[in-house]
Design a protein around this motif. Structure first.
Motif, PDB file in Angstrom:
ATOM      1  N   TYR A 164      70.334  68.402  42.672  1.00  0.00           N
ATOM      2  CA  TYR A 164      71.358  67.304  42.682  1.00  0.00           C
ATOM      3  C   TYR A 164      70.916  66.018  41.472  1.00  0.00           C
ATOM      4  O   TYR A 164      69.732  65.769  41.089  1.00  0.00           O
ATOM      5  CB  TYR A 164      71.046  66.169  44.017  1.00  0.00           C
ATOM      6  N   LEU A 166      72.308  62.034  39.997  1.00  0.00           N
ATOM      7  CA  LEU A 166      73.078  60.929  40.105  1.00  0.00           C
ATOM      8  C   LEU A 166      74.037  60.661  38.865  1.00  0.00           C
ATOM      9  O   LEU A 166      73.251  60.754  37.689  1.00  0.00           O
ATOM     10  CB  LEU A 166      72.021  59.686  40.284  1.00  0.00           C
ATOM     11  N   TRP A 182      65.850  59.120  46.131  1.00  0.00           N
ATOM     12  CA  TRP A 182      67.075  58.783  46.946  1.00  0.00           C
ATOM     13  C   TRP A 182      66.915  57.107  47.620  1.00  0.00           C
ATOM     14  O   TRP A 182      67.897  56.633  47.677  1.00  0.00           O
ATOM     15  CB  TRP A 182      67.021  59.718  48.216  1.00  0.00           C
ATOM     16  N   LEU A 185      69.064  54.346  45.685  1.00  0.00           N
ATOM     17  CA  LEU A 185      70.359  54.349  45.883  1.00  0.00           C
ATOM     18  C   LEU A 185      70.717  53.382  46.760  1.00  0.00           C
ATOM     19  O   LEU A 185      71.908  53.015  47.038  1.00  0.00           O
ATOM     20  CB  LEU A 185      70.815  55.620  46.047  1.00  0.00           C
ATOM     21  N   VAL A 203      73.591  65.654  51.582  1.00  0.00           N
ATOM     22  CA  VAL A 203      73.424  64.374  50.884  1.00  0.00           C
ATOM     23  C   VAL A 203      72.828  63.204  52.157  1.00  0.00           C
ATOM     24  O   VAL A 203      72.007  62.604  51.961  1.00  0.00           O
ATOM     25  CB  VAL A 203      74.430  64.075  50.042  1.00  0.00           C
ATOM     26  N   ASN A 204      73.793  63.345  53.164  1.00  0.00           N
ATOM     27  CA  ASN A 204      73.608  62.378  54.491  1.00  0.00           C
ATOM     28  C   ASN A 204      72.122  62.706  54.828  1.00  0.00           C
ATOM     29  O   ASN A 204      71.474  61.473  55.104  1.00  0.00           O
ATOM     30  CB  ASN A 204      74.671  62.517  55.468  1.00  0.00           C
ATOM     31  N   ARG A 206      69.401  63.853  53.346  1.00  0.00           N
ATOM     32  CA  ARG A 206      68.631  63.133  52.205  1.00  0.00           C
ATOM     33  C   ARG A 206      68.399  61.709  52.540  1.00  0.00           C
ATOM     34  O   ARG A 206      67.451  61.134  52.391  1.00  0.00           O
ATOM     35  CB  ARG A 206      68.719  63.629  51.054  1.00  0.00           C
ATOM     36  N   PHE A 207      69.494  61.403  52.515  1.00  0.00           N
ATOM     37  CA  PHE A 207      69.653  59.755  52.709  1.00  0.00           C
ATOM     38  C   PHE A 207      68.775  59.362  53.843  1.00  0.00           C
ATOM     39  O   PHE A 207      68.144  58.356  54.083  1.00  0.00           O
ATOM     40  CB  PHE A 207      70.925  58.996  52.494  1.00  0.00           C
ATOM     41  N   ALA A 210      65.238  59.435  53.623  1.00  0.00           N
ATOM     42  CA  ALA A 210      64.869  58.165  52.753  1.00  0.00           C
ATOM     43  C   ALA A 210      64.935  56.993  53.553  1.00  0.00           C
ATOM     44  O   ALA A 210      64.496  55.750  53.134  1.00  0.00           O
ATOM     45  CB  ALA A 210      65.482  58.156  51.368  1.00  0.00           C
ATOM     46  N   ILE A 238      77.093  61.601  43.404  1.00  0.00           N
ATOM     47  CA  ILE A 238      75.824  62.679  43.367  1.00  0.00           C
ATOM     48  C   ILE A 238      76.608  63.946  43.213  1.00  0.00           C
ATOM     49  O   ILE A 238      77.456  64.459  44.135  1.00  0.00           O
ATOM     50  CB  ILE A 238      75.182  62.376  44.748  1.00  0.00           C
ATOM     51  N   LEU A 258      67.591  63.633  40.601  1.00  0.00           N
ATOM     52  CA  LEU A 258      67.552  62.715  41.682  1.00  0.00           C
ATOM     53  C   LEU A 258      66.871  63.660  42.809  1.00  0.00           C
ATOM     54  O   LEU A 258      67.070  64.872  43.028  1.00  0.00           O
ATOM     55  CB  LEU A 258      69.136  62.890  42.340  1.00  0.00           C
ATOM     56  N   GLY A 259      65.760  63.154  43.501  1.00  0.00           N
ATOM     57  CA  GLY A 259      65.021  63.490  44.266  1.00  0.00           C
ATOM     58  C   GLY A 259      63.859  64.506  43.956  1.00  0.00           C
ATOM     59  O   GLY A 259      63.473  64.312  42.672  1.00  0.00           O
TER      60      GLY A 259
END
Length: 296
Positions: A164, A166, A182, A185, A203-204, A206-207, A210, A238, A258-259
């Protein structure tokens, strides 16, 4: 019986006699008669009838499995005979998750260069829709995630690992960074894919790992829409690295890794599990394997 099984599949999918008849290109009474004749031939009631279509009986549910298999085998037989008569030709219906459309173009271009008599129809769909369309024989193959959610009984051929980026404007606060985490952001104005997309669920997650809960004020099922909002509205999004590179080229945008560098998800070709595959589908799987080897 084969044409009646096709009617039965259409009715089971559409859940409505009128829509199923329209899909088949026949009159509704013709469809109804065909279903009743199939029931007479099998000696069981397949459909619950009332003032409207009421679903399938338990016998109808069991018959649905066999109908898909028989119709699929019949289509495969036609493909085999066409190959014996004309060589590699025909049509491939391919459904692709939105983030893999650039890879779909690579696959179809490589295949078409070697086999110009094969036509493609490429559709953008969610991973859940792709599996449903494979099961209902609405497509011949798909490109989707292989390791994030169950794919069921399918043949697979890995294509690439999704990583991924950004994507933001060149004048954004994070634009000068060589990479971002992550957690960086938090509080960013984000536009993201819609929650029905498996990419968004990844993505959710990974957030969540974090420890942040970003709010996407704009959601879309198109990566083009996301990048357009970044460009015009100063948002950030993303995207997988390949799609980010394709959509940002020549624009005042930055794509920042990213990440974790080693974190990724496998994406590949999925097809109904059959042995053997039709010649066209087998060649598509082989082409996907060669394309993946070139990318590694």
């Amino acid at each position: 019986m084969l044409n009646k099984l096709e009617m039965f599949l259409a009715l089971a999918k559409e859940g409505h006699f009128g829509r199923a008849a329209t899909k088949m290109g026949i009159a509704q009474p013709t469809l109804s008669t065909g279903i009743r004749q199939l029931e007479d031939q099998l000696g069981v009631q397949l459909v619950i009838r009332g003032s409207h279509y009421g679903g399938l009986t338990p016998e109808g549910q069991r018959a649905l499995h066999w109908a898909r298999q028989i119709v699929g085998d019949a289509r495969q037989l036609r493909e085999e005979m066409r190959h014996a008569r004309e060589g590699l030709s025909g049509a491939i219906r391919l459904a692709v998750i939105p983030t893999a459309l650039t890879w779909a173009a690579r696959l179809t271009a490589r295949f078409s260069a070697a086999h110009p008599n094969v036509r493609f129809t490429v559709l953008s769909r969610t991973s859940v829709e792709i599996l449903s369309m494979l099961e209902n024989l609405d497509i011949d193959a798909g490109i989707s995630y292989l390791d994030n959610e169950p794919t069921g009984r399918v043949s697979t051929e890995p294509l690439y690992n999704e990583r991924y980026m950004l994507v933001c404007r060149e004048d954004a606060e994070l634009a000068g960074r060589a990479s971002v985490g992550w957690g960086d952001l938090a509080g960013l104005r984000l536009c993201l894919l819609t929650p029905d997309m498996q990419n968004r669920r990844i993505v959710n997650r990974r957030f969540a790992e974090a420890g942040i809960a970003p709010e996407a004020r704009i959601e879309a099922n198109s990566t083009v829409v996301l990048v357009a909002n970044v460009l015009e509205g100063g948002w950030a999004t993303i995207l997988p690295s390949d799609m980010a590179a394709f959509l940002t080229v020549g624009k005042p945008l930055r794509a920042i890794p990213l990440g974790d560098a080693g974190w990724s998800h496998r994406v590949g070709l999925v097809a109904p599990y059959r042995e053997p595959h039709t010649p066209v589908l087998q060649e598509l799987l082989t082409t996907a394997r060669r394309l993946s080897e070139l990318a590694d």
